[in-house]
Design an enzyme around this catalytic site. Structure first.
Site, PDB file in Angstrom:
ATOM      1  CG  ASN A 149      73.942  52.755  51.270  1.00 15.21           C
ATOM      2  OD1 ASN A 149      74.520  52.001  52.049  1.00 15.21           O
ATOM      3  ND2 ASN A 149      74.399  53.030  50.082  1.00 15.21           N
ATOM      4  CD  GLU A 245      83.692  46.785  48.412  1.00 14.88           C
ATOM      5  OE1 GLU A 245      83.433  47.807  47.750  1.00 14.88           O
ATOM      6  OE2 GLU A 245      84.450  45.893  48.003  1.00 14.88           O
ATOM      7  CB  CYS A 279      79.065  53.788  48.122  1.00 17.43           C
ATOM      8  SG  CYS A 279      78.582  52.364  47.156  1.00 17.43           S
TER       9      CYS A 279
END
Ligand code: NAP
Length: 473
Positions: A149, A245, A279
């Protein structure tokens, strides 16, 4: 394009097509690396770690500054690559490029600030003739695994600090978006990074992952991606450092005294940035009942004004999702919420990989859209009566990357900042705010450790104590 393996650009007969998710055009191919290629990468990376360790701080910093200059000089080239291979519009892609330049510049600066401190060995009897200090040394080989992304900046977030810290890196970019990573690799070599210090291996995580992750020559895994892959990696990694992450399902609390126009504007952007594949994208918004109708009206109005379509068109606000499969998943989740009683206030339909920006209300707790990370362009609105209830509901999901609260009242805003469980709380801003040099990461299922150049550097180096016994002093 080719991959960088053991100092050479190499191709393989087995290739992976990289497609534009908007029109399905094949942009390029990359080699599908094999498990044998993983072995080559690992042994080259061990040699690379010896070279990286000996690069002077000045030279590490110079290389990172030079690559930042290179990316800046070719901003439009990088922005086009991001916009073609991924989901971002050209305007979103330009912002990612400017953040990548900042990430690389910060890495160049932080390279000069790695230091230890002296240790007062004589603070305990027996240490009188001892003097010493600790310094920070590279961990050795860092395995960097990145998602689709932010295909450029999230690669820079790993390569920048790893190189600043004197490590060698094996980079495994997302299979759907490897081109930005390869172009950044090229720019690093042009800036003077010794070839053996970086291995950029393209191929499927499902094929290469275990061989990379479990190998003892890798001393740290820096992973950004989803919970499922993150869980698999942690169970196979064995004894090494791990930075995770992962995803989230970010909540926002909007109070009755907030600037509702601003809250709606910034939360619409926060929900639909990169077609919601972000995110820290806004997923759930808890609104004080007295402000609910007005906020809903503002939010829906702004959502309906969104222009979706061709990513390269300067007027497009939102592009497609990364694949039609992912878009179909989000459509199923919207349908599931509808069937369970939710109302769709805006959007709700799909055309290929394009999902309309979608706003829902009355989404029940048992709808997937409520409790899972959607990673798509949908947002749920909920009315609440008191702040404790809002904070409790915001915290009720097992993720915690970013949360946000809107209020003009100092004490209400303080209670939001204090009560919301997350790695970062944004006050009077959406969850979608990040400065690349701040500590970034999550609690609960959102991850382990922190990124953000200085913080990544701590994770990618370790202290080494040097103690001098000097009986003559
Ligand atoms: P993903 O499917 O988990 O993939 C991420 C990376 O892991 C890809 O390079 C993938 O390779 C690789 N991979 C997959 N399975 C693996 C395995 N068994 N071993 C080793 N590597 C493996 O995630 P994604 O769909 O690209 O990205 C979306 C997710 O990333 C979301 O959950 C999002 O929230 C999260 N994310 C988190 C942050 C953060 O900073 N916290 C930032 C951005 C995104 P392939 O591409 O070959 O499958």
């Amino acid at each position: 394009m080719e991959m960088l393996l053991a100092g050479e650009w190499v191709d393989r007969p087995n290739k992976i097509e990289v497609r534009d998710p908007f029109d399905d055009a094949v942009l390029d191919t990359v080699p599908a690396a094999t498990v044998e290629d993983v072995e080559t990468a690992l042994s080259a990376a061990v040699g690379g770690a010896r070279i990286a360790r000996d690069i002077t701080t000045f030279e590490r910093s110079r290389i990172l500054s030079a690559v930042a200059e290179e990316v800046e000089a070719r901003s439009e080239y990088f922005a086009n690559t991001i916009a073609r291979e991924g989901s971002k519009t050209i305007r979103e892609a330009r912002k990612e490029v400017s953040r990548c330049i900042n990430t690389l510049r910060s890495s160049a600066e932080e390279a000069r600030r790695i230091h230890g401190e002296t240790i007062p060995f004589d603070s305990f009897p027996g240490g009188e003739q001892r003097r010493g200090y600790y310094e920070r040394i590279p961990v050795g080989v860092v395995l960097a695994i990145t998602p689709f992304n932010d295909p450029l900046n999230l690669v820079a977030h790993k390569l920048g600090p790893a190189i600043a810290g004197g490590n060698s890196v094996i980079l495994k970019p997302a299979t759907v978006t490897p081109l930005s990573a390869i172009k950044l690799t090229e720019a690093l070599l042009e800036a003077g990074l010794p070839k053996d210090v970086l291995q950029t291996v393209t191929g499927h995580g499902a094929v290469l992952g275990d061989a990379l992750v479990a190998d003892e020559r890798v001393r740290m895994i820096s992973f950004t991606g989803g919970l499922e892959a993150g869980r698999r990696i942690t169970t196979r990694a064995g004894l090494k450092k791990i930075g995770m992450e992962l995803g989230s399902n970010s909540p926002v609390v909007v109070w009755k005294d907030a600037d509702l126009e601003w809250a709606a504007e910034t939360c619409v952007s926060g929900a639909f940035w990169a077609a919601g594949q972000n995110c820290i994208g806004v997923q759930r918004i808890y609104i004080h009942r007295e402000a609910y109708d007005r906020f809903r009206e503002l939010f829906v109005e702004r959502t309906r004004a969104y222009r979706i379509g061709d990513k390269l068109d300067e007027t497009t606000d939102m592009g497609p999702m990364i694949t039609e499969t992912e878009a179909a998943r989000v459509e199923r989740w919207i349908d599931d919420a509808r069937e369970k009683g939710a109302t769709v206030l805006a959007g709700g339909s799909r055309d290929g990989a394009l999902v309309e920006p979608t706003v829902l209300e009355d989404v029940p707790n048992n709808a997937t859209l409520h409790f899972e990370e959607v990673f798509g362009p949908t947002v749920n609105l909920y009315a609440v009566d008191d702040l404790e209830e809002a904070i409790e509901k915001a915290n009720s999901i097992n993720y915690g990357l970013h949360a946000a609260g809107f209020s003009r009242d100092l004490e209400t805003a303080y209670r939001m900042a204090d009560g919301l469980d997350a790695g970062g709380v944004m006050i009077n801003d959406s969850t979608d705010y990040r400065l690349d040099s701040m500590p970034f990461g999550g609690i609960k299922n959102s991850g382990l450790g922190r990124e953000g150049i200085r913080f990544s550097l701590q994770e990618m180096t370790e202290p080494k104590v040097v103690c001098w016994y000097l009986p003559g002093i």
